[in-house]
Design an enzyme around this catalytic site. Sequence first.
Site, PDB file in Angstrom:
ATOM      1  N   HIS A 184       0.878  -1.213   0.027  1.00 44.35           N
ATOM      2  CA  HIS A 184      -0.072  -0.003  -0.148  1.00 44.35           C
ATOM      3  C   HIS A 184       0.759   1.251  -0.055  1.00 44.35           C
ATOM      4  CE1 HIS A 184       0.948  -0.504   4.040  1.00 44.35           C
ATOM      5  NE2 HIS A 184       0.735   0.941   4.538  1.00 44.35           N
ATOM      6  N   HIS A 204       0.891   5.538   1.311  1.00 40.83           N
ATOM      7  CA  HIS A 204       0.168   6.357   1.985  1.00 40.83           C
ATOM      8  C   HIS A 204       0.831   7.774   1.653  1.00 40.83           C
ATOM      9  CE1 HIS A 204      -1.543   4.815   5.934  1.00 40.83           C
ATOM     10  NE2 HIS A 204      -0.867   3.832   5.530  1.00 40.83           N
ATOM     11  N   TYR A 221     -16.354  31.271  14.092  1.00 40.78           N
ATOM     12  CA  TYR A 221     -15.721  32.377  13.017  1.00 40.78           C
ATOM     13  C   TYR A 221     -17.043  32.779  12.316  1.00 40.78           C
ATOM     14  CZ  TYR A 221     -13.446  34.719   9.186  1.00 40.78           C
ATOM     15  OH  TYR A 221     -13.104  35.618   8.243  1.00 40.78           O
ATOM     16  N   GLN A 248     -19.417  37.082  12.556  1.00 41.07           N
ATOM     17  CA  GLN A 248     -18.781  37.973  11.542  1.00 41.07           C
ATOM     18  C   GLN A 248     -19.684  39.311  11.602  1.00 41.07           C
ATOM     19  OE1 GLN A 248     -16.521  37.794   8.905  1.00 41.07           O
ATOM     20  NE2 GLN A 248     -15.815  36.368  10.595  1.00 41.07           N
TER      21      GLN A 248
END
Length: 141
Positions: free
Chosen positions: A60, A62, A125, A129
């Site tokens: 495999h 990654h 956040y 605003q």
Amino acid sequence: MEYKKGSHTVYDIEYHFVWATKYRYKVLKGQIAERLREILRQGCQAHGLTIIRGNVGRDHVHMLLSCPPTLAPSKIMQLLKGRSSKMMQEEFEELRKRYWGQHLWASGYFCRTVGAVTEEMIKGYVENQEDEENEVFKITE
């Protein structure tokens, strides 16, 4: 945190990808693993992907990639898996024999977004605003 810039965007997008050889055959070793590493590096460079970390295991791969917003994860996998499978089988006869159907990689992959910002931080956040000068109309309640 360092942001990347496109012609009309500022972004920081990272994906963790994992994909395996078909049937999980342990064929990624020695010269084959070294050549695969080169092919993946070239493919990433050609498409504006930055490799943050990566390794090739025996069955495999990654990769932690920084990606532009113009490339979907599915397109990234199509580019990297497709090109590497084709090139590896052209160059290594033992892979051609083992994978006679020309599919080096299993059909699926794992993908996860990576970031230092949590969902709660983003919600906070967005919620904050509004100020004295700007009236904000919420989309969600």
